[in-house]
Design an enzyme around this catalytic site. Structure first.
Site, mmCIF file in Angstrom:
data_model
loop_
_atom_site.group_PDB
_atom_site.id
_atom_site.type_symbol
_atom_site.label_atom_id
_atom_site.label_comp_id
_atom_site.label_asym_id
_atom_site.label_seq_id
_atom_site.Cartn_x
_atom_site.Cartn_y
_atom_site.Cartn_z
ATOM 1 N N SER A 278 -49.866 25.828 -11.656
ATOM 2 C CA SER A 278 -50.945 26.653 -12.196
ATOM 3 C C SER A 278 -52.251 25.867 -12.335
ATOM 4 O O SER A 278 -53.335 26.444 -12.325
ATOM 5 C CB SER A 278 -50.540 27.214 -13.570
ATOM 6 O OG SER A 278 -49.440 28.096 -13.447
ATOM 7 N N HIS B 133 -26.315 48.953 -17.647
ATOM 8 C CA HIS B 133 -25.360 49.130 -16.548
ATOM 9 C C HIS B 133 -24.017 48.466 -16.850
ATOM 10 O O HIS B 133 -23.059 48.636 -16.085
ATOM 11 C CB HIS B 133 -25.914 48.513 -15.253
ATOM 12 C CG HIS B 133 -26.895 49.378 -14.521
ATOM 13 N ND1 HIS B 133 -28.161 49.636 -14.988
ATOM 14 C CD2 HIS B 133 -26.785 50.034 -13.334
ATOM 15 C CE1 HIS B 133 -28.802 50.392 -14.110
ATOM 16 N NE2 HIS B 133 -27.988 50.663 -13.118
ATOM 17 N N GLU C 6 -48.455 22.605 -5.132
ATOM 18 C CA GLU C 6 -47.908 21.349 -4.642
ATOM 19 C C GLU C 6 -46.808 20.872 -5.581
ATOM 20 O O GLU C 6 -46.681 21.386 -6.699
ATOM 21 C CB GLU C 6 -49.016 20.297 -4.560
ATOM 22 C CG GLU C 6 -50.125 20.649 -3.596
ATOM 23 C CD GLU C 6 -51.192 19.573 -3.475
ATOM 24 O OE1 GLU C 6 -52.143 19.777 -2.713
ATOM 25 O OE2 GLU C 6 -51.058 18.514 -4.149
ATOM 26 N N GLY D 170 -48.701 33.092 -9.473
ATOM 27 C CA GLY D 170 -50.002 33.690 -9.762
ATOM 28 C C GLY D 170 -50.585 33.198 -11.074
ATOM 29 O O GLY D 170 -51.578 33.741 -11.566
ATOM 30 N N GLU E 274 -55.764 38.933 -7.400
ATOM 31 C CA GLU E 274 -54.378 38.493 -7.245
ATOM 32 C C GLU E 274 -53.553 38.858 -8.479
ATOM 33 O O GLU E 274 -52.428 39.372 -8.370
ATOM 34 C CB GLU E 274 -54.323 36.984 -7.019
ATOM 35 C CG GLU E 274 -52.908 36.426 -6.960
ATOM 36 C CD GLU E 274 -52.852 34.938 -6.678
ATOM 37 O OE1 GLU E 274 -51.763 34.362 -6.846
ATOM 38 O OE2 GLU E 274 -53.889 34.359 -6.290
#
Length: 380
Positions: A135, A341, A130, A366, A245
């Site tokens: 967390s 790169h 929310e 997560g 998860e």
């Protein structure tokens, strides 16, 4: 190509499954990466193709039409899809939302929704975060008030993966707010319910093909039978399922780091500076050697963690440590690979640019790296 032949975690059935997944990804996903990125979501017809191939929710029991496969099959799907630069939207259904239904929901709910989740006709989301609660799930303010045979839900959610596509949303609510975390419940909300609204598809730094949304619940009425498990047990369910998860996120992080390394090796072998290939410079070789060593350790650790999870032994603290280490390693590997790169790494036409920008959020969702360290620290 992702090389997992040396892993003792997988048997011949798993290896055959991987070959099938890899051919599917090459045929059905890789040619459509740009399409999905531009659309800001994975097309529903791809979800159905995943379902037709048997690649959604492999752990669903035969009772509800599934194959009842162990988590190693989920891991293979995670590895191959992420290596091909898929966002985490599809794996969320198999690894994160489905277990809440299978483990806690009534047979009536499972018979209603699991077949569609297997076929790709039904897309799911889980609404935890929310505006004022990330967390810290104890800070959830969305409420579900019981009125007769219904719950009336009010509140808002944000950063919800599959928010635009989702047909069902597993919604974390407070059924008894005065009890704090102990008053949390998990309720299934169908997206066609009156009062439910989707906000915009959020403009993110990376993971562009993952539709990530704000969701609004304004006096949304759902049957009391949409409760997942028991009232006020939601926080316990969430804590119980967070280990899988976080392991799932660890797998995607590791696979993305491997792809970043492989892109860097291929580029530095081809690109020349001062008359020789960039890979022939000591700095390049040392940088690549550092990433390779971390990848070697990471794959060995993942095999250990997945094996423990399949046996039902992976602890919440071990999963938190895994999520922390693999996502932090991924970020270091992707950033170093992009640096090798040169200016090309900053151009979106090169895969490393997408891999790099998609990596950043895994240290946040997560459970952020800071929260993961806190969880591990509490266990000391």
């Amino acid at each position: 190509m992702l090389d997992r032949e040396g892993s003792r975690l997988f048997d011949d059935d798993h290896r055959l499954f991987r070959e099938t997944v890899r051919r599917f990804v090459e045929r059905e996903f890789s040619p459509r990466v740009e399409e999905f990125e531009e659309a800001g979501k994975v097309a529903r017809d791809f979800w159905r193709k995943m379902g037709d191939a048997g690649f959604l929710c492999p752990g669903v029991s035969e009772q509800f039409g599934g194959l009842d496969l162990d988590f190693r099959f989920n891991a293979i799907l995670n590895e191959e899809l992420t290596y091909a630069m898929m966002s985490d939207s599809v794996t969320l259904q198999s690894d994160i939302t489905m277990p809440y239904l299978l483990h806690y929901a009534s047979d009536e709910i499972n018979q209603r929704w699991l077949p569609g989740m297997l076929s790709g006709e039904t897309i799911s989301a889980i609404a935890m975060t929310e505006p004022g609660a990330g967390s810290d799930l104890q800070g959830v303010r969305t409420t579900a008030r019981r009125e007769g045979d219904e719950y009336v839900i009010n509140g808002s959610k944000t950063f919800i993966t599959n928010g635009q596509n989702a047909d069902i949303i597993l919604t974390v609510c407070k059924t008894e707010p005065e009890l704090g975390a102990k008053g949390t419940s998990l309720i299934l909300v169908e997206a066609d319910r009156a009062g439910f609204e989707r906000g915009r598809n959020l403009d993110k730094v990376g993971q562009w093909m993952a539709d990530t949304s704000e969701l609004f619940f304004n006096d949304v009425r759902v049957p009391a039978g949409n409760l997942i498990g028991q009232e006020n047990r939601g926080f316990i369910y969430l804590v119980s399922e967070l280990a899988q998860e976080r392991l799932s996120i660890s797998i995607t992080a590791q696979s993305a780091a491997q792809r970043a390394y492989d892109e860097a090796v291929a580029f530095t072998r081809e690109r020349k500076a001062f008359g020789k290939a960039i890979i022939d410079f000591q700095n390049t070789r040392f940088t690549l050697a550092d990433i390779k060593a971390k990848l070697q350790v990471g794959w060995a650790h993942l095999d250990w963690a997945i094996e423990r999870h399949v046996r039902g032994e992976l602890t919440a603290e071990e999963a938190a440590a895994s999520k922390y280490w693999h996502t932090e390693m991924q970020w270091l590997a992707c950033d170093a690979a992009l640096q090798l790169h040169g200016g090309s790494g900053y151009m979106n036409e090169y895969p490393i640019a997408r891999i790099w920008r998609d990596a950043r959020v895994r240290r946040i969702y997560g459970g952020s790296s800071e929260i993961m360290r806190e969880l591990v620290g509490r266990s000391l």
